[in-house]
Design an enzyme around this catalytic site. Structure first.
Site, PDB file in Angstrom:
ATOM      1  CE  LYS A  69       3.071   8.977  -2.089  1.00 12.22           C
ATOM      2  NZ  LYS A  69       3.992   7.853  -2.130  1.00 12.22           N
TER       3      LYS A  69
ATOM      4  NE  ARG B 250      -0.091   3.244  -4.822  1.00  8.44           N
ATOM      5  CZ  ARG B 250      -0.651   4.142  -4.018  1.00  8.44           C
ATOM      6  NH1 ARG B 250      -0.207   5.379  -3.992  1.00  8.44           N
ATOM      7  NH2 ARG B 250      -1.674   3.802  -3.259  1.00  8.44           N
TER       8      ARG B 250
END
Ligand code: 7PM
Length: 307
Positions: free
Chosen positions: A250, A284
């Site tokens: 991210k 995740r």
């Protein structure tokens, strides 16, 4: 004198608190139609399967069902516990996708995958029609980034189908969420939001044991908010539900390292390790094998080395 421990240092031994809530806090397993995801001895790995032309890291790669299924099988072979299938990119500023288009992308993949694997499949959607079709096609878990808020039919669908659901915190919508996010106390606000959604879900008849919580790293958060949430995970773990954390490649990692998505693996592994020490139960990720190895080491700290 050599070898002698100063008395004040000895007193710190009894004051020492364990590094991690994971050492003291346990959470119940989650039952799905395709088996139990058990968190008692290890962190579960959720592999990300984006079936989209525009995802930030793997976009376009699998805009084809057979390629997507092959990638999911590879993640299963690498030890994934759950495969998360998504047909709409939720990156900041991304355009919404029509229901019909989302269905065309994800349903053939879930059907094909279901024929070949027995592990749990989650559907990453906030649309109840997509979730319903995905469950019919063999999915087991609903991963709703809106925490059941965007589609008013989602909460009754999950209650009726008796499937586990992931409730994630997001400020605003994917299109607007990164426009100058502000919080007075991000950990408290995310905790209070998740608690409110939790009670709403339970009031609608969703079983407490079926509810997984997620702070929504990167969803309407500035760099410092994401770091505060990772530091504050023990406070979210204290809600007593399994915690899912998504940090894989991210933007906040890119900001710290000044690197693009392709060069964020090591940073992602460090963030995953920190999340697990903070009490995360499901991570995740895009990189299933690498994250699995990192988690096994942290799991040994958390649960002991005997597996
Ligand atoms: C920016 C933000 C770019 C988010 C890409 C993403 C999560 C999720 C996604 C998460 C749950 C990505 C995402 N992230 N679902 N879906 N938790 N439950 O990395 O953190 O694929 S989309």
């Amino acid at each position: 004198m050599p070898g002698q421990i100063p008395p004040d240092l000895n007193s710190t031994l009894s004051q020492f608190t364990p590094l991690t809530p994971g050492l003291t806090q346990t959470c119940d397993p989650v039952e799905t139609r395709h088996g139990i995801v058990d968190f008692a001895r290890r962190t579960a790995i959720m592999g990300i399967l984006n079936v989209t032309p525009d995802s930030f890291y793997d976009g376009g790669r699998r805009f084809d069902a057979s390629q997507a299924i092959a990638d999911a099988l590879a993640m299963a072979a690498e030890g994934a516990d759950i495969i998360d299938v998504g047909g709409e990119s939720t990156r900041p500023g991304a355009q919404a996708v029509s229901e019909a288009e989302e269905l065309v992308r994800v349903i053939p993949v879930i059907e094909g995958l279901r024929r070949q694997v027995s592990l749990a499949i989650s559907i990453d959607t906030y649309k109840s029609a997509v979730a319903r079709a995905a469950l019919d096609a063999g999915a087991d878990i609903v991963n709703d980034i809106s925490a059941l808020r965007f589609d008013s039919a989602m909460i009754s669908l999950v209650a009726r189908e008796k499937v586990p659901v992931i409730l994630m915190h997001m400020r605003g919508t994917p299109r607007t969420m990164q426009a100058d996010p502000h919080y007075d106390d991000v950990v408290r606000e995310v905790r209070d939001f998740l608690a409110a959604q939790l009670y709403e879900a339970m009031d609608a008849g969703i079983a407490a044991e079926s509810i997984i919580l997620d702070p929504g790293i990167g969803f309407g958060k500035a760099l410092e908010h994401n770091l505060e949430l990772l530091r504050g995970l023990p406070i979210l773990a204290a809600l007593g539900h399994p915690l899912l954390v998504g940090v894989s490649r991210k933007t906040f990692i890119g900001k710290i390292l000044n690197l693009g998505p392709d060069d964020r693996l090591e940073g992602s592994l460090a963030a995953a390790a920190a999340a697990v020490l903070g009490g995360a139960n499901i991570i995740r990720v895009h990189d299933v094998a690498a994250t699995g190895k990192a988690c096994r080491v942290i799991d040994a700290l958390r649960f002991g080395a005997a597996q």
